[in-house]
Design an enzyme around this catalytic site. Structure first.
Site, PDB file in Angstrom:
ATOM      1  CD  GLU A   1      -2.797   1.356   2.385  1.00 48.97           C
ATOM      2  OE1 GLU A   1      -3.291   0.380   2.974  1.00 48.97           O
ATOM      3  OE2 GLU A   1      -2.923   2.538   2.782  1.00 48.97           O
TER       4      GLU A   1
ATOM      5  CG  HIS B   1      -0.609   5.722  -1.172  1.00 49.24           C
ATOM      6  ND1 HIS B   1      -1.525   4.900  -1.767  1.00 49.24           N
ATOM      7  CD2 HIS B   1      -0.827   5.621   0.167  1.00 49.24           C
ATOM      8  CE1 HIS B   1      -2.294   4.339  -0.834  1.00 49.24           C
ATOM      9  NE2 HIS B   1      -1.875   4.743   0.350  1.00 49.24           N
TER      10      HIS B   1
ATOM     11  CG  HIS C   1      -6.423   3.516   0.272  1.00 48.68           C
ATOM     12  ND1 HIS C   1      -6.650   4.857   0.510  1.00 48.68           N
ATOM     13  CD2 HIS C   1      -5.224   3.214   0.819  1.00 48.68           C
ATOM     14  CE1 HIS C   1      -5.602   5.345   1.173  1.00 48.68           C
ATOM     15  NE2 HIS C   1      -4.730   4.379   1.379  1.00 48.68           N
TER      16      HIS C   1
ATOM     17  CG  ASP D   1      -0.802   4.206   4.292  1.00 49.25           C
ATOM     18  OD1 ASP D   1      -0.870   4.595   3.111  1.00 49.25           O
ATOM     19  OD2 ASP D   1      -1.743   4.314   5.097  1.00 49.25           O
TER      20      ASP D   1
END
Ligand code: GRE
Ligand code: ZN
Length: 319
Positions: free
Chosen positions: A10, A12, A159, A282
């Site tokens: 995850e 980004h 998400h 994250d």
């Protein structure tokens, strides 16, 4: 023992062609120091991966990606953004893989874009961020996306994104100034995504698509901790109907993104098993190093730790 492969799923990035369509303030991460990192696709990103020992990032656009855009904009834009992500992955094929952005305002176009990105660009699935123009993903209009995901045997990552404006107004507004994270990582994201998860299980989509695979981050957005109570209250076993726990444990995979808690991890292992838990950080909202350091000292056997760090991702995402 050889260092296990570490795959973080995850992680980004932000494409300026997409973020220029966000209303001001719609993505907390595009400004400031995090904004600098999220737009970086090579330098700081790879340096911080190397410093933490992360081998591969499965890249996804930051929230809310294309979920708040009208179909007239989102369909072409998602294609453009996915093609650009593919170029990044091709430039670093041993370090990056991708999750597609989907123009959910047009479910049929989303299903087609999922197929195109998986079959032609080698993407591993798609990530959808919160509500799609105010609508919940369990609405039947969106089911063509789930049907195609099942046919392609790729997961959809649900998400979080910021709660609906009406929710902010009724539930959070007194605290948003002093504690802006009440809308995202502090609380709002969790409630939003847990609600989408519960609704999806109740909707019947998993009876319609019995091989559908869904990923949720942040160690399941609280659901593993609450699973007994949710199941007790909402299962309908008396007529061979819904068992909430069975459907959740059959169809969901969860990640460690931004939730490096031993008790939460052990609860997740007890409810779902170590095969259903995948490593994620994250980044850049959360730093890589504390995530890997935490994994290296979690109270699990080496076999389970190695599965969570990368083995489960290799299997689920066929890497
Ligand atoms: C995210 O993962 O997208 C995110 C935000 C804002 C704060 C924290 C966070 O968009 O994890
Ligand atoms: Zn995230």
């Amino acid at each position: 023992m050889a260092k296990p492969t570490i795959i973080a799923i995850e992680e980004h990035y932000a494409d300026p062609e997409l973020t220029k369509h966000f209303p001001p303030g719609a993505q907390p991460g595009v400004l400031g120091p995090i904004g600098k990192k999220i737009q970086d696709l090579t330098d700081v990103r790879i340096k911080e991966m190397d410093e933490a020992g992360i081998d591969i990032q499965v890249l996804s656009h930051g929230a809310p990606a294309t979920q708040r855009l009208d179909a007239s904009v989102a369909v072409d834009l998602a294609r453009l953004v996915n093609d650009r992500l593919h170029q990044t992955c091709q430039a670093h094929p041993t370090r990056f893989a991708g999750f597609a952005a989907l123009p959910t305002a047009d479910p049929k176009a989303s299903a087609d874009e999922l197929e195109r990105t998986v079959t032609k660009l080698g993407f591993k699935g798609a990530m959808i961020h919160g509500l799609s123009q105010g609508r919940f993903l369990d609405e039947k209009d969106f089911w063509p996306i789930f049907e195609r995901a099942q046919a392609l045997d790729v997961p959809i990552y649900m998400h979080p994104a910021a709660p609906d404006a009406t929710v902010v107004e009724r539930y959070y507004k007194e605290y948003t100034k002093s504690f802006p994270a009440i809308l995202n990582a502090g609380w709002g994201f969790t409630v939003e995504t847990a609600t989408q998860t519960v609704r999806l299980v109740l909707s019947g989509v998993f009876e319609a698509y019995p091989k559908l695979k869904i990923i949720v981050g942040h160690l399941g957005e609280g659901i593993p901790f609450l699973l007994w109570r949710i199941d007790q209250a909402m299962s309908r076993p008396e007529n061979a109907g819904l068992s909430f726990r069975d459907l959740f444990c059959k169809h969901f995979w969860i990640t460690t993104s931004g939730n490096f808690s031993d008790p939460a991890l052990l609860c997740s292992v007890q409810e779902l098993g170590a095969d259903r838990i995948l490593f994620a950080v994250d980044w850049p909202f959360v730093a890589n190093k504390p995530a890997v350091e935490w994994m290296n000292r979690v109270p699990l056997c080496t076999e389970d730790r190695v599965k969570i760090l990368g083995g489960n991702a290799k299997r689920l995402l066929r890497m």
